[in-house]
Design a protein around this motif. Structure first.
Motif, short mmCIF file in Angstrom:
data_model
loop_
_atom_site.label_atom_id
_atom_site.label_comp_id
_atom_site.label_asym_id
_atom_site.label_seq_id
_atom_site.Cartn_x
_atom_site.Cartn_y
_atom_site.Cartn_z
N HIS A 24 -8.06 13.04 10.82
CA HIS A 24 -6.61 12.73 11.42
C HIS A 24 -6.01 11.64 10.40
O HIS A 24 -6.42 11.39 9.46
N GLU B 297 -7.55 2.56 5.05
CA GLU B 297 -8.85 2.30 5.67
C GLU B 297 -10.06 2.44 4.54
O GLU B 297 -9.64 3.02 3.42
N HIS C 252 -3.58 8.36 10.52
CA HIS C 252 -3.24 7.24 11.43
C HIS C 252 -1.82 7.21 12.00
O HIS C 252 -1.02 7.74 11.13
N HIS D 220 -7.78 11.89 6.84
CA HIS D 220 -9.51 11.94 6.26
C HIS D 220 -10.05 12.57 7.37
O HIS D 220 -10.11 12.44 8.59
N TYR E 240 -13.98 3.62 3.59
CA TYR E 240 -15.19 4.11 4.42
C TYR E 240 -16.51 3.72 3.19
O TYR E 240 -16.01 3.84 2.17
N HIS F 37 -4.55 6.89 16.10
CA HIS F 37 -4.95 8.14 15.62
C HIS F 37 -4.09 9.25 15.68
O HIS F 37 -3.75 9.52 16.83
ZN ZN Z 1 -9.08 6.90 10.21
#
Ligand code: ZN
Ligand code: F6R
Length: 187
Positions: free
Chosen positions: A89, A98, A91, A137, A100, A159
């Protein structure tokens, strides 16, 4: 006298399993993703109830400035030659980034700009991925174990799946070549 100390949520780094945290769970199964993998016949031949990934998010306050923390457990498998992957998705609020963190398993993070330029980062235990604003991502599991990654993102991000209904610019398949386990192809 010491003040009371709060025991915060715990995450087991080696597995991504949360403890002492109220969780919101979301399971995505093969049936949830029609016309998603490149080999539609192979997808039809699989159990529609097969789990593709589970996301566990700590149930925490939302609002401007608040952060969500969640772990994605992306199972190992392929549809035809294409590896299991998350839906992926942008944002909804495109300016929101974000982070990770790879916890266990092996895979790739596919990143794609608004103009359609795609790149890949290797996800493994300890990897840190800074997803910039305006960047879509998706996780891809290229290994034979569950790929788990912890994510931290602004609760206001939202999303947007529809913007990628036509798919990402790259797909990742098991490779025929002995020297590499995966190969990326342009879609
Ligand atoms: Zn995300
Ligand atoms: C949150 C985030 C992850 C994903 C999760 C599942 O912004 O990026 O928690 O939501 O990896 O992927 P999607 O949402 O693409 O199905």
């Amino acid at each position: 006298m010491n003040p009371d100390v709060i025991l915060p949520p715990q995450v087991a780094w080696a597995s991504g399993v949360f403890a002492n945290a109220p969780l919101i769970r979301k399971t995505t199964r093969l049936a949830d993703l029609p016309d998603f993998f490149s080999d539609n016949n192979a997808w039809r031949g699989c159990d529609p109830q097969q789990r593709l990934y589970d996301v566990e998010t700590i149930d925490s306050p939302s609002g401007e400035g608040a952060l969500y923390v969640g772990v994605t457990h992306l199972y190992a498998g392929k549809i035809g030659d294409e590896f299991f992957m998350t839906r992926g998705h942008f944002h909804q609020r495109r300016e929101q980034g974000e982070v990770y963190f790879g916890l266990c398993g092996r895979g790739l993070l596919l990143l794609q700009t608004a103009s359609g330029e795609a790149r890949l980062e290797r996800v493994k235990p300890g990897s840190v991925h800074i997803i910039p604003s305006f960047t879509a991502h998706r996780l891809i599991n290229t290994g034979d174990e569950t790929l788990s990654a912890l994510a931290v993102w602004p609760s206001v991000a939202g999303h947007d799946y529809a913007a990628l209904a036509g798919g990402f610019a790259l797909r990742v398949f098991a490779s025929d070549h002995h020297l590499q386990e995966w190969e990326a192809r342009n879609d």
